[in-house]
Motif scaffolding. Structure first.
Motif, PDB file in Angstrom:
ATOM      1  N   ILE A  86      38.432  44.251  24.422  1.00 38.00           N
ATOM      2  CA  ILE A  86      39.323  43.285  25.022  1.00 38.00           C
ATOM      3  C   ILE A  86      38.679  42.799  26.318  1.00 38.00           C
ATOM      4  CG2 ILE A  86      41.565  42.945  26.102  1.00 38.00           C
ATOM      5  CD1 ILE A  86      42.667  45.032  24.168  1.00 38.00           C
ATOM      6  N   VAL A  87      38.719  41.497  26.529  1.00 36.03           N
ATOM      7  CA  VAL A  87      38.164  40.883  27.727  1.00 36.03           C
ATOM      8  C   VAL A  87      39.251  40.052  28.387  1.00 36.03           C
ATOM      9  CG1 VAL A  87      36.449  39.243  28.591  1.00 36.03           C
ATOM     10  CG2 VAL A  87      35.837  40.799  26.751  1.00 36.03           C
ATOM     11  N   ILE A  88      39.331  40.121  29.698  1.00 32.65           N
ATOM     12  CA  ILE A  88      40.295  39.301  30.425  1.00 32.65           C
ATOM     13  C   ILE A  88      39.886  37.840  30.287  1.00 32.65           C
ATOM     14  CG2 ILE A  88      41.213  38.756  32.713  1.00 32.65           C
ATOM     15  CD1 ILE A  88      40.659  41.704  33.405  1.00 32.65           C
ATOM     16  N   HIS A  89      40.814  37.015  29.857  1.00 34.79           N
ATOM     17  CA  HIS A  89      40.538  35.592  29.660  1.00 34.79           C
ATOM     18  C   HIS A  89      40.309  34.914  30.996  1.00 34.79           C
ATOM     19  CE1 HIS A  89      40.937  31.447  28.302  1.00 34.79           C
ATOM     20  NE2 HIS A  89      40.685  31.926  27.085  1.00 34.79           N
ATOM     21  N   LYS A  90      39.459  33.908  30.990  1.00 32.14           N
ATOM     22  CA  LYS A  90      39.132  33.179  32.200  1.00 32.14           C
ATOM     23  C   LYS A  90      40.381  32.599  32.870  1.00 32.14           C
ATOM     24  CE  LYS A  90      36.369  29.526  34.113  1.00 32.14           C
ATOM     25  NZ  LYS A  90      35.605  28.346  33.944  1.00 32.14           N
ATOM     26  N   GLU A  91      41.322  32.142  32.079  1.00 33.99           N
ATOM     27  CA  GLU A  91      42.527  31.505  32.611  1.00 33.99           C
ATOM     28  C   GLU A  91      43.624  32.512  32.985  1.00 33.99           C
ATOM     29  OE1 GLU A  91      42.432  28.323  33.349  1.00 33.99           O
ATOM     30  OE2 GLU A  91      40.421  28.254  32.492  1.00 33.99           O
ATOM     31  N   SER A  92      43.325  33.788  32.942  1.00 32.67           N
ATOM     32  CA  SER A  92      44.281  34.825  33.306  1.00 32.67           C
ATOM     33  C   SER A  92      44.708  34.671  34.770  1.00 32.67           C
ATOM     34  CB  SER A  92      43.640  36.195  33.101  1.00 32.67           C
ATOM     35  OG  SER A  92      44.393  37.201  33.692  1.00 32.67           O
ATOM     36  N   ASP A  93      45.900  35.133  35.088  1.00 28.39           N
ATOM     37  CA  ASP A  93      46.416  35.039  36.460  1.00 28.39           C
ATOM     38  C   ASP A  93      45.820  36.082  37.399  1.00 28.39           C
ATOM     39  OD1 ASP A  93      47.997  32.831  36.037  1.00 28.39           O
ATOM     40  OD2 ASP A  93      49.779  33.992  35.550  1.00 28.39           O
ATOM     41  N   ILE A  94      44.989  36.941  36.910  1.00 32.95           N
ATOM     42  CA  ILE A  94      44.325  37.934  37.759  1.00 32.95           C
ATOM     43  C   ILE A  94      43.363  37.188  38.689  1.00 32.95           C
ATOM     44  CG2 ILE A  94      42.765  39.924  37.773  1.00 32.95           C
ATOM     45  CD1 ILE A  94      43.902  40.637  35.011  1.00 32.95           C
ATOM     46  N   ASN A  95      43.302  37.609  39.966  1.00 31.28           N
ATOM     47  CA  ASN A  95      42.430  36.888  40.899  1.00 31.28           C
ATOM     48  C   ASN A  95      40.956  37.051  40.524  1.00 31.28           C
ATOM     49  OD1 ASN A  95      41.086  39.018  42.510  1.00 31.28           O
ATOM     50  ND2 ASN A  95      43.133  39.462  43.275  1.00 31.28           N
ATOM     51  N   GLU A  96      40.157  36.094  40.970  1.00 32.22           N
ATOM     52  CA  GLU A  96      38.747  36.030  40.562  1.00 32.22           C
ATOM     53  C   GLU A  96      37.949  37.268  40.968  1.00 32.22           C
ATOM     54  OE1 GLU A  96      37.363  33.814  38.511  1.00 32.22           O
ATOM     55  OE2 GLU A  96      39.386  33.014  38.340  1.00 32.22           O
ATOM     56  N   ARG A  97      38.227  37.789  42.131  1.00 30.84           N
ATOM     57  CA  ARG A  97      37.498  38.972  42.582  1.00 30.84           C
ATOM     58  C   ARG A  97      37.772  40.164  41.666  1.00 30.84           C
ATOM     59  NH1 ARG A  97      37.592  41.604  48.629  1.00 30.84           N
ATOM     60  NH2 ARG A  97      35.935  43.103  48.231  1.00 30.84           N
ATOM     61  N   ALA A  98      39.020  40.333  41.287  1.00 29.66           N
ATOM     62  CA  ALA A  98      39.390  41.436  40.388  1.00 29.66           C
ATOM     63  C   ALA A  98      38.750  41.249  39.018  1.00 29.66           C
ATOM     64  CB  ALA A  98      40.904  41.537  40.263  1.00 29.66           C
ATOM     65  N   LYS A  99      38.747  40.020  38.514  1.00 29.58           N
ATOM     66  CA  LYS A  99      38.106  39.755  37.212  1.00 29.58           C
ATOM     67  C   LYS A  99      36.628  40.110  37.261  1.00 29.58           C
ATOM     68  CE  LYS A  99      40.845  35.721  36.150  1.00 29.58           C
ATOM     69  NZ  LYS A  99      40.796  34.308  35.826  1.00 29.58           N
ATOM     70  N   ARG A 100      35.965  39.681  38.326  1.00 24.05           N
ATOM     71  CA  ARG A 100      34.527  39.953  38.459  1.00 24.05           C
ATOM     72  C   ARG A 100      34.275  41.465  38.497  1.00 24.05           C
ATOM     73  NH1 ARG A 100      30.165  36.943  39.586  1.00 24.05           N
ATOM     74  NH2 ARG A 100      31.462  35.104  39.811  1.00 24.05           N
ATOM     75  N   THR A 101      35.099  42.190  39.223  1.00 25.52           N
ATOM     76  CA  THR A 101      34.953  43.648  39.312  1.00 25.52           C
ATOM     77  C   THR A 101      35.177  44.296  37.948  1.00 25.52           C
ATOM     78  OG1 THR A 101      35.651  43.652  41.619  1.00 25.52           O
ATOM     79  CG2 THR A 101      35.858  45.729  40.410  1.00 25.52           C
ATOM     80  N   ILE A 102      36.199  43.862  37.253  1.00 27.40           N
ATOM     81  CA  ILE A 102      36.504  44.420  35.933  1.00 27.40           C
ATOM     82  C   ILE A 102      35.357  44.170  34.965  1.00 27.40           C
ATOM     83  CG2 ILE A 102      38.016  44.172  33.915  1.00 27.40           C
ATOM     84  CD1 ILE A 102      40.303  43.599  36.032  1.00 27.40           C
ATOM     85  N   HIS A 103      34.840  42.949  34.953  1.00 28.16           N
ATOM     86  CA  HIS A 103      33.729  42.621  34.044  1.00 28.16           C
ATOM     87  C   HIS A 103      32.467  43.406  34.405  1.00 28.16           C
ATOM     88  CE1 HIS A 103      35.851  39.573  31.863  1.00 28.16           C
ATOM     89  NE2 HIS A 103      36.049  38.818  32.936  1.00 28.16           N
ATOM     90  N   THR A 104      32.184  43.514  35.697  1.00 30.50           N
ATOM     91  CA  THR A 104      31.013  44.267  36.134  1.00 30.50           C
ATOM     92  C   THR A 104      31.128  45.733  35.720  1.00 30.50           C
ATOM     93  OG1 THR A 104      30.625  42.784  37.998  1.00 30.50           O
ATOM     94  CG2 THR A 104      29.668  44.984  38.152  1.00 30.50           C
ATOM     95  N   GLN A 105      32.299  46.313  35.914  1.00 28.22           N
ATOM     96  CA  GLN A 105      32.491  47.709  35.545  1.00 28.22           C
ATOM     97  C   GLN A 105      32.407  47.920  34.036  1.00 28.22           C
ATOM     98  OE1 GLN A 105      32.526  50.421  37.529  1.00 28.22           O
ATOM     99  NE2 GLN A 105      31.913  48.888  39.029  1.00 28.22           N
ATOM    100  N   GLU A 106      32.753  46.920  33.277  1.00 32.19           N
ATOM    101  CA  GLU A 106      32.613  47.033  31.818  1.00 32.19           C
ATOM    102  C   GLU A 106      31.135  47.090  31.432  1.00 32.19           C
ATOM    103  OE1 GLU A 106      33.793  47.505  27.872  1.00 32.19           O
ATOM    104  OE2 GLU A 106      34.835  47.812  29.765  1.00 32.19           O
ATOM    105  N   ILE A 107      30.298  46.299  32.100  1.00 35.07           N
ATOM    106  CA  ILE A 107      28.852  46.364  31.847  1.00 35.07           C
ATOM    107  C   ILE A 107      28.337  47.759  32.220  1.00 35.07           C
ATOM    108  CG2 ILE A 107      26.583  45.466  32.522  1.00 35.07           C
ATOM    109  CD1 ILE A 107      28.160  43.540  30.726  1.00 35.07           C
ATOM    110  N   VAL A 108      28.768  48.265  33.358  1.00 29.98           N
ATOM    111  CA  VAL A 108      28.364  49.616  33.783  1.00 29.98           C
ATOM    112  C   VAL A 108      28.810  50.641  32.748  1.00 29.98           C
ATOM    113  CG1 VAL A 108      28.692  51.409  35.532  1.00 29.98           C
ATOM    114  CG2 VAL A 108      28.341  49.035  36.235  1.00 29.98           C
TER     115      VAL A 108
END
Length: 93
Positions: free
Chosen positions: A1-23
């Motif tokens: 599952i990936v957070i959609h770009k248009e999600s209401d989550i703020n951009e910083r949180a999305k970036r952190t979540i995606h980065t941690q998924e790569i890790v």
């Protein structure tokens, strides 16, 4: 599952979540396995990000950030192992 770009989550949180998924993908793949195995996991996540509306530039930044974070964790882990070995050698002497 990936957070959609248009999600209401703020951009910083999305970036952190995606980065941690790569890790997470990198940490859950043994360093002893061929590089192709790691690449497969990363490519699967990239496809999911692409399908969720993220562009190539953003995805590339996430991958770079994930690898940097992973490398930092590995270096810290390796240093801790070496320090533990050195401490054990001193204790044995």
């Amino acid at each position: 599952i990936v957070i959609h770009k248009e999600s209401d989550i703020n951009e910083r949180a999305k970036r952190t979540i995606h980065t941690q998924e790569i890790v997470r993908i990198l940490r859950n793949t043994s360093r002893d396995l061929p590089e192709e195995v790691r690449e497969k996991g990363i490519k699967n996540y990239v496809i999911k990000q692409n399908n969720s509306g993220y562009d190539r530039v953003y995805i590339s930044q996430i991958i770079d950030s994930g690898f940097k974070a992973y490398d930092k964790q590995i270096k810290a882990n390796d240093a801790a192992i070496e320090a533990k070995k050195a401490k054990a050698e001193i204790a044995e002497a």
